[in-house]
Design an enzyme around this catalytic site. Structure first.
Site, PDB file in Angstrom:
ATOM      1  N   GLU A 110       1.673   3.785  -5.929  1.00  0.00           N
ATOM      2  CA  GLU A 110       0.292   3.421  -6.209  1.00  0.00           C
ATOM      3  C   GLU A 110       0.027   2.988  -7.642  1.00  0.00           C
ATOM      4  OE1 GLU A 110      -2.670   6.801  -7.151  1.00  0.00           O
ATOM      5  OE2 GLU A 110      -1.369   7.612  -5.619  1.00  0.00           O
TER       6      GLU A 110
ATOM      7  N   HIS B  97      -6.873   5.456  -3.823  1.00  0.00           N
ATOM      8  CA  HIS B  97      -7.164   6.599  -4.698  1.00  0.00           C
ATOM      9  C   HIS B  97      -8.663   6.698  -4.976  1.00  0.00           C
ATOM     10  CE1 HIS B  97      -4.855   9.371  -7.577  1.00  0.00           C
ATOM     11  NE2 HIS B  97      -6.084   9.833  -7.480  1.00  0.00           N
TER      12      HIS B  97
ATOM     13  N   ARG C  54      -1.353  13.933  -4.464  1.00  0.00           N
ATOM     14  CA  ARG C  54      -0.461  13.136  -5.305  1.00  0.00           C
ATOM     15  C   ARG C  54       0.593  12.475  -4.426  1.00  0.00           C
ATOM     16  NH1 ARG C  54      -3.972  13.412  -8.269  1.00  0.00           N
ATOM     17  NH2 ARG C  54      -4.072  14.149 -10.432  1.00  0.00           N
TER      18      ARG C  54
END
Length: 327
Positions: free
Chosen positions: A262, A294, A233
């Site tokens: 992000e 991601h 994360r």
């Protein structure tokens, strides 16, 4: 049961529709629209909605879903730090997730990032494409007999530890709970791990306790020339302090599949945008930083697992029973 899927791409639809014939009681509707307090009203007439890791499932969104009589929130991911769990519980909305869709997919991507920044694969690719076959600026170091520090030894961290073991690395780990399957790992405190590790890989959840775990103070404890990888994360790393450490030449390389900024970028094509004030743009300006969007989860096997488990979660809820995937 009617389920509205928010923020879907073509690969999401293809994957879920492949498994849908096994669940004739479920009716799925797919939208590209992102979930937010404003778009939550589109769920009127649906029993459940399905959201992803970058969705806004905060207080106002959940309240709007409640007004639309949504009874179930399906998270097609493992993490739920973006979900107001307390508000959902207060309003009687059940939350279910996919806790372990493919640990190996994320762990393999973490090692790919580590290898890329170590052996400068991103730079080598560009050089050779331009007919430059020199080895300038491509020097790396052996992972063999170096030390890997794994922060978080759940399923993904354990998979990363096994990969590092295969490279012949000494493995240190830091976690509140020890994984009994990792008898080849040495558990130590965080300071010891940071001081001794040549590779630090983050695999812990984002909580109040782990928010900005990597900051100016913890970066100062790391070895000179360390490689840092984050596939967990973005909030685990304080970006401003990371940039400060990169500028101070603390890191040999940094590999990021997640980062604090992000949510505006992930899974979107912003190639025509000028990101004038973007910390992401600042990170990309460094030659020893590798950023991906991601994509650690993005394998055929992981998408199949996400789809099948999510649909089974819906069926278990529909049949009046829970399972271990309830938040």
């Amino acid at each position: 049961m009617k389920i509205l899927f928010y923020d879907t791409k073509s690969y999401d639809r293809e994957s879920f529709e492949k498994f849908l014939p096994q669940y004739p009681q479920l009716e799925l509707e797919f939208m590209e629209t992102e979930l937010s307090p404003r778009t939550a009203r589109l769920s009127q007439g649906y029993d459940a909605i399905c959201a992803f890791v970058n969705s806004d499932v905060g207080t106002r969104t959940i309240e709007a879903l409640h007004r639309s009589n949504v009874r179930l929130i399906l998270m097609r991911c493992a993490g739920f730090n973006n979900v107001d769990v307390d508000t959902a519980a207060r309003l009687g909305i059940t939350i279910m997730r996919v806790p372990g869709y493919s640990p190996e997919a994320v762990a393999e991507h973490a090692m790919a990032l580590a290898l890329t920044v170590n052996r400068h694969m991103h730079k080598a690719y560009v050089k050779v494409r331009e007919n430059d076959f020199s080895l300038n600026s491509l020097m790396g170091f052996n992972f063999y007999q170096k030390t890997a520090g794994i922060i978080g030894t759940g399923k993904i961290g354990a998979a990363m530890a096994r990969i590092c073991r295969g490279f012949g690395m000494r493995i240190l780990a830091y976690d509140v709970y020890r994984n009994p399957s990792l008898d080849f790992v040495e558990y130590v405190d965080l300071d010891t791990l940071l001081k001794a590790s040549d590779l630090v890989s983050l695999h812990c959840p984002l909580t109040d306790a782990t928010y900005h775990l990597i900051n100016r103070d913890t970066i100062r404890e790391m070895k000179e020339g360390v490689i840092l990888v984050n596939t967990s994360r973005g909030g685990l790393v304080k970006t401003e302090d990371l940039i400060e450490g990169i500028r101070a030449r603390k890191f040999f390389g940094v590999g990021l599949d997640v980062y604090e900024e992000e949510n505006r970028n992930v899974f979107e094509d912003r190639s025509d945008d000028i990101m004038e004030h973007s910390t992401t743009a600042r990170l990309l300006s460094f030659p020893n930083v590798m950023i991906t969007s991601h994509q650690g989860f993005f394998t055929n096997e992981a998408l199949d697992a996400i789809s099948s488990v999510t649909l089974q979660n819906a069926m278990d809820f529909l049949n009046g029973g829970g399972n271990g995937n309830m938040v």
